[in-house]
Scaffold this active site. Structure first.
Site, PDB file in Angstrom:
ATOM      1  N   ARG A 265      37.831  23.633 -28.096  1.00  0.00           N
ATOM      2  CA  ARG A 265      38.455  22.678 -29.212  1.00  0.00           C
ATOM      3  C   ARG A 265      37.732  22.133 -30.340  1.00  0.00           C
ATOM      4  O   ARG A 265      36.415  21.387 -29.662  1.00  0.00           O
ATOM      5  CB  ARG A 265      39.432  21.490 -28.626  1.00  0.00           C
ATOM      6  CG  ARG A 265      40.480  22.121 -27.647  1.00  0.00           C
ATOM      7  CD  ARG A 265      41.725  22.771 -28.349  1.00  0.00           C
ATOM      8  NE  ARG A 265      42.745  23.031 -27.687  1.00  0.00           N
ATOM      9  CZ  ARG A 265      42.847  24.307 -26.924  1.00  0.00           C
ATOM     10  NH1 ARG A 265      42.265  25.348 -27.181  1.00  0.00           N
ATOM     11  NH2 ARG A 265      43.923  24.465 -26.249  1.00  0.00           N
ATOM     12  N   GLU A 293      39.826  22.395 -38.844  1.00  0.00           N
ATOM     13  CA  GLU A 293      39.801  24.135 -38.809  1.00  0.00           C
ATOM     14  C   GLU A 293      40.935  24.503 -39.759  1.00  0.00           C
ATOM     15  O   GLU A 293      42.050  24.195 -39.714  1.00  0.00           O
ATOM     16  CB  GLU A 293      40.338  24.307 -37.476  1.00  0.00           C
ATOM     17  CG  GLU A 293      40.149  26.044 -37.017  1.00  0.00           C
ATOM     18  CD  GLU A 293      40.371  26.021 -35.666  1.00  0.00           C
ATOM     19  OE1 GLU A 293      39.488  25.991 -34.674  1.00  0.00           O
ATOM     20  OE2 GLU A 293      41.497  26.717 -35.137  1.00  0.00           O
ATOM     21  N   HIS A 312      38.409  31.426 -34.931  1.00  0.00           N
ATOM     22  CA  HIS A 312      39.479  31.435 -33.732  1.00  0.00           C
ATOM     23  C   HIS A 312      39.715  32.919 -33.276  1.00  0.00           C
ATOM     24  O   HIS A 312      40.897  33.336 -33.055  1.00  0.00           O
ATOM     25  CB  HIS A 312      40.491  30.763 -34.058  1.00  0.00           C
ATOM     26  CG  HIS A 312      41.094  29.815 -32.841  1.00  0.00           C
ATOM     27  ND1 HIS A 312      41.498  28.362 -33.371  1.00  0.00           N
ATOM     28  CD2 HIS A 312      41.244  29.923 -31.775  1.00  0.00           C
ATOM     29  CE1 HIS A 312      41.795  27.786 -32.041  1.00  0.00           C
ATOM     30  NE2 HIS A 312      41.732  28.953 -31.159  1.00  0.00           N
TER      31      HIS A 312
END
Length: 354
Positions: A265, A293, A312
């Site tokens: 994370r 993000e 990601h």
């Protein structure tokens, strides 16, 4: 296809599905549904559950679904599924289980969900497989400093004569620090044993030290771990208590030329502090998740050769999505047979999990 043939196929499917099978509904983004449920998996779903039309929705608030929701027993959810709050749950009085075809169920569940005794299951274990594989590749590349050397035009022009500024290039006898003995973390501890003479230190105050040792790791307090590692790999959950757990003091404790890998994370890391350390050239980073993000377009992390940022990618993509679907359908089969769920999630477990 003729209407007679369609009718025959519907009758065949009805015959294959036990009348006592649970009534199910798939709830996720349409694009996710189309990628996760190909023809063979849809056929298996039809064998395991009763599926009145529609079998899929991406909008639980659609009033046209009232009759469908009134009788549904099992939801198969995924990325893009809405939160199951009191209002939505009121429309599903017979709901008994949510089988999540992705990782954490945190965005979907609410206190109302748990108070009604609804069961939840996640295929986070299946999603941990590609994340751990990506992390192992990142660790190996970090040892050779390969992404950073490849990204630096000066090094390429000098035919590698400047590579010494990245530190030692080796995967022999490395010390790997794993923060978080989670599903992914324990897989990473296992996978890095493939490297010769590796030492794997694991920081997790909630993990059983004996389990860490059995996996090949050495339980170590975070403050003791940081100065000793060549690579620091993060696998902790995003909780208020873990926000910026790797901030300026922790980054300063890392040895020169160490590489930070984050596939967990983005909020675990203080981005501003990481930008300063990487811009100085002292630390390297491989980041599959960031905070925010995505990063702002002007973030220095995009421009530094000693930082690799990917969007990601570590989690399940492409054919890997089918592994998650298969795991969820396995859970549905167990549920339909009255057997214990393999990966049931409880509110207490969720409090400490990723």
């Amino acid at each position: 296809m003729t209407s007679d043939r369609r009718s025959t196929e519907r009758l065949d499917l009805a015959a294959m599905t036990d009348i006592n099978s649970p009534e199910a509904l798939v709830v996720m983004d349409r694009d996710v549904f189309e990628r996760q449920f190909d023809a063979p998996r849809l056929a298996r779903l039809r064998r395991l559950a009763r599926l009145p039309e529609p079998l899929f929705t991406d909008d639980l608030d659609d009033p046209a679904l009232d009759a469908r929701l009134a009788t549904v027993e099992v939801l198969l959810t995924g990325w893009g599924a809405p939160q199951l709050d009191a209002g939505r749950l009121d429309r599903m009085p017979r709901l008994r289980a949510m089988l999540h075809c992705a990782g954490t169920v945190r965005p979907q569940v609410t206190p109302d969900f748990w108070e009604r005794g609804i069961r939840a299951s996640s295929v986070a274990e299946a999603n941990a497989v590609p994340v751990a594989e990506y992390t192992l590749a990142a660790i190996i590349f970090a040892g050779k400093k390969a992404p950073f050397i490849a990204a630096d035009p000066q090094v390429r022009r000098d035919h590698g004569l400047q590579i010494s500024r990245f530190g030692e290039l080796s995967n022999l006898g490395r010390t790997i620090g794993v923060v978080g003995f989670s599903r992914v973390g324990r897989r990473v501890v296992d996978l890095v044993q493939q490297l010769e003479d590796v030492v794997c230190l694991v920081a997790d105050p909630y993990a059983d030290p004996a389990e860490i040792v059995r996996a090949g790791g050495i339980p170590t307090a975070l403050d003791d771990l940081l100065p000793r590692v060549d690579v620091l790999s993060l696998h902790a959950p995003a909780l208020p208590s873990t926000r910026h757990m790797i901030a300026a003091p922790q980054l300063a404790a890392l040895p020169d030329h160490a590489t930070l890998i984050n596939t967990a994370r983005g909020s675990l890391v203080d981005t501003a502090a990481l930008e300063r350390e990487c811009a100085s050239g002292r630390l390297n980073a491989i980041l599959d998740v960031t905070d925010p993000e995505p990063l702002p377009v002007d973030s220095v992390l995009y421009r530094l050769p000693n930082v690799m940022v990917t969007p990601h990618l570590a989690g399940s993509l492409g054919s890997e999505l089918h592994r998650m679907t298969d795991a969820a359908l396995d859970e549905l089969e167990r549920y339909a047979a009255g057997e214990p769920l393999l990966d049931e999630v409880t509110s207490e477990a969720l409090r400490l999990s990723a």
